[in-house]
Design an enzyme around this catalytic site. Structure first.
Site, PDB file in Angstrom:
ATOM      1  N   HIS A 227       0.498  -8.549  -6.221  1.00  0.00           N
ATOM      2  CA  HIS A 227       1.869  -9.004  -5.963  1.00  0.00           C
ATOM      3  C   HIS A 227       2.767  -8.795  -7.175  1.00  0.00           C
ATOM      4  CE1 HIS A 227       1.885 -11.002  -1.951  1.00  0.00           C
ATOM      5  NE2 HIS A 227       0.577 -10.988  -2.146  1.00  0.00           N
TER       6      HIS A 227
ATOM      7  N   THR B  87       1.813   3.076   5.452  1.00  0.00           N
ATOM      8  CA  THR B  87       2.096   1.670   5.695  1.00  0.00           C
ATOM      9  C   THR B  87       1.748   0.837   4.471  1.00  0.00           C
ATOM     10  OG1 THR B  87      -0.114   1.377   6.601  1.00  0.00           O
ATOM     11  CG2 THR B  87       1.642   1.895   8.157  1.00  0.00           C
ATOM     12  N   GLY B  88       2.248  -0.404   4.451  1.00  0.00           N
ATOM     13  CA  GLY B  88       1.892  -1.346   3.397  1.00  0.00           C
ATOM     14  C   GLY B  88       2.006  -2.761   3.890  1.00  0.00           C
ATOM     15  N   SER B  89       1.021  -3.592   3.517  1.00  0.00           N
ATOM     16  CA  SER B  89       1.064  -4.984   3.934  1.00  0.00           C
ATOM     17  C   SER B  89       0.184  -5.840   3.035  1.00  0.00           C
ATOM     18  CB  SER B  89       0.590  -5.119   5.386  1.00  0.00           C
ATOM     19  OG  SER B  89       0.528  -6.473   5.773  1.00  0.00           O
TER      20      SER B  89
ATOM     21  N   LYS C 232       0.057   3.684  -2.740  1.00  0.00           N
ATOM     22  CA  LYS C 232      -0.990   4.701  -2.642  1.00  0.00           C
ATOM     23  C   LYS C 232      -0.403   6.113  -2.555  1.00  0.00           C
ATOM     24  CE  LYS C 232      -4.643   1.865  -0.481  1.00  0.00           C
ATOM     25  NZ  LYS C 232      -4.032   0.553  -0.323  1.00  0.00           N
TER      26      LYS C 232
ATOM     27  N   SER D 243      -5.845   3.469   4.451  1.00  0.00           N
ATOM     28  CA  SER D 243      -5.373   2.615   3.352  1.00  0.00           C
ATOM     29  C   SER D 243      -6.529   1.928   2.637  1.00  0.00           C
ATOM     30  CB  SER D 243      -4.381   1.564   3.883  1.00  0.00           C
ATOM     31  OG  SER D 243      -3.546   1.100   2.847  1.00  0.00           O
ATOM     32  N   ASN D 244      -7.447   2.739   2.135  1.00  0.00           N
ATOM     33  CA  ASN D 244      -8.686   2.244   1.540  1.00  0.00           C
ATOM     34  C   ASN D 244      -8.481   1.828   0.085  1.00  0.00           C
ATOM     35  OD1 ASN D 244     -11.335   2.339   0.200  1.00  0.00           O
ATOM     36  ND2 ASN D 244     -12.071   3.108   2.158  1.00  0.00           N
TER      37      ASN D 244
ATOM     38  N   SER E 155       0.791  -1.239   0.000  1.00  0.00           N
ATOM     39  CA  SER E 155       0.000   0.000   0.000  1.00  0.00           C
ATOM     40  C   SER E 155       0.820   1.284   0.000  1.00  0.00           C
ATOM     41  CB  SER E 155      -0.960   0.008   1.184  1.00  0.00           C
ATOM     42  OG  SER E 155      -2.056  -0.848   0.935  1.00  0.00           O
TER      43      SER E 155
ATOM     44  N   SER F  12       0.331 -10.314   1.730  1.00  0.00           N
ATOM     45  CA  SER F  12       0.899 -11.580   2.195  1.00  0.00           C
ATOM     46  C   SER F  12       2.415 -11.626   2.023  1.00  0.00           C
ATOM     47  CB  SER F  12       0.259 -12.738   1.424  1.00  0.00           C
ATOM     48  OG  SER F  12       0.801 -13.964   1.832  1.00  0.00           O
TER      49      SER F  12
ATOM     50  N   ASP G  95      -9.471 -13.885  -1.530  1.00  0.00           N
ATOM     51  CA  ASP G  95      -9.677 -12.545  -0.981  1.00  0.00           C
ATOM     52  C   ASP G  95     -10.938 -11.857  -1.495  1.00  0.00           C
ATOM     53  OD1 ASP G  95      -7.395 -12.631   0.563  1.00  0.00           O
ATOM     54  OD2 ASP G  95      -6.126 -11.722  -0.979  1.00  0.00           O
TER      55      ASP G  95
END
Length: 475
Positions: free
Chosen positions: A366, A426-428, A69, A313-314, A66, A430, A159
């Site tokens: 990914h 932030t970013g996350s 963004k 983080s929408n 993310s 898998s 997901d």
């Protein structure tokens, strides 16, 4: 009050003593001990000069998650403008006789992620204002502003049920003020011990179906409720246990946002006393040339929408912004044209977009790739943009517990001397953990930084934070 706090942090972080040098930072010991050597990338720049003061694997393409963004927000503010608003319009055709509309109703969407039930009630009021209490024709949704797949590339099958992987159409709705467009909220309410709990949907089931296989259990037992939309269907499966006295809720994605939103609108109309003929249908359909506009709903301006987009983080807002940029820049409301607009913006501000491989604007894929050096350079270049203040103040602030101030950093950097020193995205996804933004060291010096990790077997958040804390404490 919140705005004044953010402004204070903004000015504090940009205040740079003139007597500090641009010496390289000795971050290798902490990076080595916390992150290691492989599947990590770090880049730190002087915020005033843009000079790289430390890098490790800085030119290795990595998955941004993310933190991508950051580019999407900056590009949207530039391409669309900070005062850009989404519009949703209500049309009718035919004639009104004796309070009966002998014709159809059309809802034309532009992707507004802020469309909610109270807006449907306003549509109903507009119809009643025109003397309409019954409709013989159909309820149509015009979603032609967007085209292409409702899902962005790279969404995993597992997901698709979850709000962060919602489908995107030009006519969509949100069940909350975070603007999680393309989803509804399911409430599981305990009933009688051993019996199925009650199920409520917000704003409504909207044409979806529920298969409730859950059970009410004793108060001391664990909540094991799972709520998932069955793959490529409009059926929501609810399983597990809900204890007495502990209601549960979760978000689930709409199967087809346009059609589901129309169902929610029709239900609201009927609640307001507007009836439909038994033959009336819910369909997609373009507004005819002789359609009569009777009401228009306008979203909040983009400068306000950027706040939940970056703070929380929408992903839905990201997907909508990308398609909207494609529409505005190239006349095509498709993801691939929005990505083209992102790259054009990056090139325009001096980034080398040949180093960026993008499939979306949210970072969920990914397949996205960017280097830490390029991402940290974006943070330098965007400082010169007219909308930088809006961009900056929309980023999460480390240690601020309020959701719309601290955002995704509200549970990190909580203690002194770290609180209020980190303003970053932030970013996350898998196996991927990233952080990019601005950090003010105790010396008064401010840095732009990017830290990226991938192929991680366990969360790397604490390790990333330790590197940032080292910058604060020592530089």
């Amino acid at each position: 009050m919140k705005k004044s706090i953010i402004c204070m942090i903004f000015l504090m972080l940009l205040a740079v003593p003139v007597n500090l040098s641009h010496a390289a930072l000795n971050l290798e010991p902490v990076v080595q001990s916390q992150l290691g050597n492989s599947d990590i990338s770090v880049s730190v720049r002087d915020v005033e000069t843009g000079k790289i003061l430390y890098e490790k694997n800085g030119e290795v393409p990595m998955k941004p998650a993310s933190t991508l963004k950051l580019l999407t927000a900056a590009a949207a503010l530039d391409i669309l403008g900070s005062n850009y608003r989404f519009h949703t319009k209500l049309y009718i055709d035919g004639e009104v006789k004796d309070k009966i509309l002998e014709g159809n109703i059309y809802i034309k969407g532009e992707g507004d992620p802020t469309l909610q039930k109270h807006n449907f009630e306003a549509f109903a009021d507009a119809l009643r204002h025109y003397g309409i209490e019954s409709v013989t024709g159909n309820l149509y949704g015009d979603d032609t502003v967007f085209s292409g797949s409702q899902l962005t590339p790279g969404i995993a099958t597992k997901d698709e049920s979850y709000y962060y992987a919602a489908r995107t159409t030009a006519l969509t709705m949100s069940p909350d003020n975070d603007y999680d467009a393309g989803s509804i909220i399911i409430h599981v309410i305990p009933s009688t011990l051993g019996k199925a709990p009650m199920i409520q949907a917000e704003p409504s089931l909207s044409g979806m179906k529920v298969l409730n296989q859950s059970k009410t259990v004793a108060a001391g037992e664990q909540t094991t409720i799972e709520i998932e939309r069955q793959y490529r269907t409009d059926t929501i499966m609810i399983t597990g246990n809900v204890p007495l006295g502990r209601p549960f809720k979760d978000w689930v994605t709409l199967y087809d946002p346009t059609i589901n939103t129309l169902h929610a609108i029709k239900e609201t109309f009927e609640e307001a006393g507007i009836s439909f003929s038994p033959e009336s249908k819910i369909k997609r359909g373009k507004v005819p040339t002789d359609g009569q506009l009777i009401y228009a709903k306008h979203s909040v301006p983009l400068k306000n929408l950027i706040v939940p987009f970056l703070k929380l983080s929408n992903n839905s807002i990201a997907d909508i912004l990308v398609k909207t940029m494609g529409k505005e820049a190239y006349g095509k409301g498709r993801t691939e044209y929005g990505v083209k607009a992102l790259k054009a913006y990056g090139n325009a501000i001096g980034l080398n977009m040949e180093n960026w491989y993008l499939e979306d604007g949210s970072g969920i894929s990914h397949e996205n790739r960017v280097t830490a050096n390029d991402l940290s350079y974006l943070l330098i270049r965007v400082k010169n943009e007219p909308n930088f203040k809006i961009f900056y103040e929309s980023l999460p602030v480390g240690g601020r517990k309020d959701r719309l101030t601290g955002g995704s950093l509200r549970k990190r950097f909580l203690t002194e001397p770290y609180r209020d020193h980190v303003v970053a995205k932030t970013g996350s996804i898998s196996g991927v953990y990233t952080l990019a933004g601005y950090v003010k060291a105790n010396s008064g010096k401010t840095y732009a930084f990017t830290i990226m990790t991938q192929n991680q077997s366990s969360p790397a958040l604490n390790s990333i934070d330790e590197v940032v804390k080292n910058i604060i404490a020592k530089f």
